[in-house]
Design an enzyme around this catalytic site. Structure first.
Site, PDB file in Angstrom:
ATOM      1  N   GLY A  70       0.850  -1.199   0.000  1.00  0.00           N
ATOM      2  CA  GLY A  70       0.000   0.000   0.000  1.00  0.00           C
ATOM      3  C   GLY A  70       0.878   1.238   0.000  1.00  0.00           C
ATOM      4  O   GLY A  70       2.014   1.215  -0.488  1.00  0.00           O
ATOM      5  N   GLY A  90       4.120   0.702   2.280  1.00  0.00           N
ATOM      6  CA  GLY A  90       4.961  -0.373   1.738  1.00  0.00           C
ATOM      7  C   GLY A  90       5.625   0.025   0.432  1.00  0.00           C
ATOM      8  O   GLY A  90       6.840  -0.156   0.255  1.00  0.00           O
ATOM      9  N   ARG A 124      -8.850   2.033   9.820  1.00  0.00           N
ATOM     10  CA  ARG A 124     -10.112   2.035  10.556  1.00  0.00           C
ATOM     11  C   ARG A 124     -11.238   2.500   9.619  1.00  0.00           C
ATOM     12  O   ARG A 124     -11.091   3.502   8.934  1.00  0.00           O
ATOM     13  CB  ARG A 124      -9.982   2.977  11.749  1.00  0.00           C
ATOM     14  N   ASN A 131      -6.166  -6.229  13.001  1.00  0.00           N
ATOM     15  CA  ASN A 131      -4.750  -6.083  12.669  1.00  0.00           C
ATOM     16  C   ASN A 131      -3.891  -7.093  13.416  1.00  0.00           C
ATOM     17  O   ASN A 131      -2.877  -7.559  12.895  1.00  0.00           O
ATOM     18  CB  ASN A 131      -4.282  -4.647  12.909  1.00  0.00           C
ATOM     19  N   HIS A 134       3.383   5.412  20.258  1.00  0.00           N
ATOM     20  CA  HIS A 134       3.136   6.134  19.010  1.00  0.00           C
ATOM     21  C   HIS A 134       1.636   6.436  18.952  1.00  0.00           C
ATOM     22  O   HIS A 134       0.848   5.655  18.473  1.00  0.00           O
ATOM     23  CB  HIS A 134       3.560   5.253  17.833  1.00  0.00           C
TER      24      HIS A 134
HETATM   25  N1  APR Z   1      -0.619  -9.701   3.877  1.00  0.00           N
HETATM   26  C1  APR Z   1      -0.109  -8.788   3.018  1.00  0.00           C
HETATM   27  N2  APR Z   1      -0.675  -7.583   2.782  1.00  0.00           N
HETATM   28  C2  APR Z   1      -1.807  -7.300   3.435  1.00  0.00           C
HETATM   29  C3  APR Z   1      -2.420  -8.207   4.354  1.00  0.00           C
HETATM   30  C4  APR Z   1      -1.761  -9.458   4.558  1.00  0.00           C
HETATM   31  N3  APR Z   1      -2.259 -10.369   5.392  1.00  0.00           N
HETATM   32  N4  APR Z   1      -3.530  -7.605   4.844  1.00  0.00           N
HETATM   33  C5  APR Z   1      -3.617  -6.385   4.291  1.00  0.00           C
HETATM   34  N5  APR Z   1      -2.583  -6.195   3.429  1.00  0.00           N
HETATM   35  C6  APR Z   1      -2.267  -5.035   2.603  1.00  0.00           C
HETATM   36  C7  APR Z   1      -3.471  -4.363   1.963  1.00  0.00           C
HETATM   37  O1  APR Z   1      -3.928  -5.097   0.838  1.00  0.00           O
HETATM   38  C8  APR Z   1      -2.893  -3.001   1.580  1.00  0.00           C
HETATM   39  O2  APR Z   1      -2.387  -2.972   0.255  1.00  0.00           O
HETATM   40  O3  APR Z   1      -1.698  -3.994   3.386  1.00  0.00           O
HETATM   41  C9  APR Z   1      -1.739  -2.807   2.574  1.00  0.00           C
HETATM   42  C10 APR Z   1      -1.912  -1.608   3.473  1.00  0.00           C
HETATM   43  O4  APR Z   1      -1.808  -0.482   2.672  1.00  0.00           O
HETATM   44  P1  APR Z   1      -2.649   0.866   2.870  1.00  0.00           P
HETATM   45  O5  APR Z   1      -4.076   0.527   3.101  1.00  0.00           O
HETATM   46  O6  APR Z   1      -2.272   1.794   1.750  1.00  0.00           O
HETATM   47  O7  APR Z   1      -2.107   1.430   4.254  1.00  0.00           O
HETATM   48  P2  APR Z   1      -0.779   2.281   4.467  1.00  0.00           P
HETATM   49  O8  APR Z   1      -1.084   3.728   4.341  1.00  0.00           O
HETATM   50  O9  APR Z   1       0.316   1.710   3.665  1.00  0.00           O
HETATM   51  O10 APR Z   1      -0.510   2.009   6.014  1.00  0.00           O
HETATM   52  C11 APR Z   1      -0.078   0.739   6.441  1.00  0.00           C
HETATM   53  O11 APR Z   1       1.231   1.574   8.257  1.00  0.00           O
HETATM   54  O12 APR Z   1       1.544   3.689   9.144  1.00  0.00           O
HETATM   55  C12 APR Z   1       0.843   2.485   9.250  1.00  0.00           C
HETATM   56  O13 APR Z   1      -1.290   3.135  10.221  1.00  0.00           O
HETATM   57  C13 APR Z   1      -0.657   2.648   9.062  1.00  0.00           C
HETATM   58  O14 APR Z   1      -1.199   0.458   9.907  1.00  0.00           O
HETATM   59  C14 APR Z   1      -1.065   1.243   8.747  1.00  0.00           C
HETATM   60  C15 APR Z   1       0.140   0.737   7.934  1.00  0.00           C
END
Ligand code: APR
Length: 309
Positions: free
Chosen positions: A11, A14, A82, A95, A175
């Site tokens: 996401g 990442g 959320r 989570n 945090h």
């Molecule tokens: N395995 C791999 N990827 C997963 C899984 C899993 N089991 N479950 C969810 N994902 C992926 C989602 O498909 C999504 O692409 O995790 C990604 C999260 O990306 P975003 O929704 O864009 O969130 P992002 O802004 O990257 O934040 C990720 O970091 O800073 C923290 O609070 C934030 O907890 C959040 C995390």
């Protein structure tokens, strides 16, 4: 490259981590996500940027956790945001389930790796990750303090119109709402900010730091920050690979330091080739210590909710 970093979650955080990692030429990168096509597409896009940006790191996207095999560092960014109607507890258990399933794969495919957790709620997810992998505590840590302190550094630099890189800041605690910015340990080229900024403005800067994540969420409307969180994470990877012994705040496991034990929380650490090599104990004022302990007490309650005694 002879090093490999696995980024779980393709996401915002990442993918941005992968971009900064590639630009830093630190390691080859494998990005894993459950959404089909997204990690593959972003991985290929980042690889195609290499010739122009001047990096040789291979960036590979996949849906298979087995592809993290042999990773030296795993960066955990996967998680759910959320959603409307979802309580904090709902989010916490959803989570936590994701952490548990990813931890199982890390244990299986990258048993010697360092794990840097970025997923929120950060300090709790880091604790859960350590428990579920069973890895030594020096190899599991959470990225939060570098982010919180880089925000404070930026605010101080903006206030004084000085180079951001000249500002050092220290932020402890969880945090979230309970974090503890420490202006006493914040300097500009070694000069304490108390000598440069009036008290009321320092208070404002500390307050803005503590709600720094929320400020970005409000502006973005959908989603949360990712450039600064990703930059902070890459800094930590470099400290491990280059054995920098870098002093930075991070979520680390406490065994009695600051009167706190059996919890992950933000404290100054020395980060090097062995991961968390030391925890530094600052001489806090009564008020600062109380805030840190209060922050820890909040997390204890949430850990109980996750089934930890
Ligand atoms: N395995 C791999 N990827 C997963 C899984 C899993 N089991 N479950 C969810 N994902 C992926 C989602 O498909 C999504 O692409 O995790 C990604 C999260 O990306 P975003 O929704 O864009 O969130 P992002 O802004 O990257 O934040 C990720 O970091 O800073 C923290 O609070 C934030 O907890 C959040 C995390």
């Amino acid at each position: 490259m002879n090093k490999k970093i696995a980024v779980i979650g393709a996401g915002h955080v990442g993918a941005t981590c992968s971009m900064y990692l590639a630009e830093a030429n630190l390691a080859d990168i494998v990005m894993v996500d459950i959404i089909e096509g997204v990690p593959q597409g972003k991985g290929l896009d980042l690889t195609e940027a290499g010739p122009v940006r001047g990096y040789n790191a291979k960036v590979f996207g996949t849906n298979k956790m087995s592809d993290i095999k042999g990773a030296d560092i795993v960066i955990m960014t996967a998680g759910l945001p959320r959603k409307p109607g979802m309580s904090r507890e709902d989010l916490l258990s959803k989570n936590a389930d994701i952490i548990a399933s990813v931890a199982g794969s890390i244990k299986k495919y990258a048993p010697k790796s360092f794990v840097i957790v970025v997923s929120n709620p950060l300090d709790l997810m880091t604790y859960h990750m350590q428990k579920k992998t069973g890895f030594p505590k020096n190899r599991v840590l959470g990225q939060a303090g570098v982010l919180d302190s880089t925000r404070m550094r930026a605010f101080v630099a903006m206030e004084l119109d000085v180079a951001m890189t000249d500002v050092q800041a220290m932020v402890l605690g969880g945090h979230g709402d309970t974090m503890v910015p420490l202006p006493r340990y914040t300097t500009v080229a070694g000069i304490p900010i108390g000598e440069l900024i009036p008290k009321d403005r320092i208070k404002e800067i500390s307050k803005r730091t503590a709600v720094g994540g929320g400020e970005i969420v409000k502006l973005l409307k959908t989603g949360s920050a990712y450039y600064a969180p990703a930059a902070a994470t890459v800094d930590m990877c470099r400290a491990i690979f280059c054995d920098e012994k870098k002093v930075l705040p991070a979520s680390a496991y406490l065994t009695g330091q600051y009167g706190i034990k059996d919890i992950y929380i933000g404290v100054p650490i020395v980060l090097g080739a062995k991961g968390v090599e030391r925890i530094l104990e600052l001489k806090l004022t009564k008020g600062e210590l109380k805030s840190l302990q209060k922050s820890a007490a909040t997390y204890k309650k949430h850990l109980e909710f996750l089934g930890y005694k």
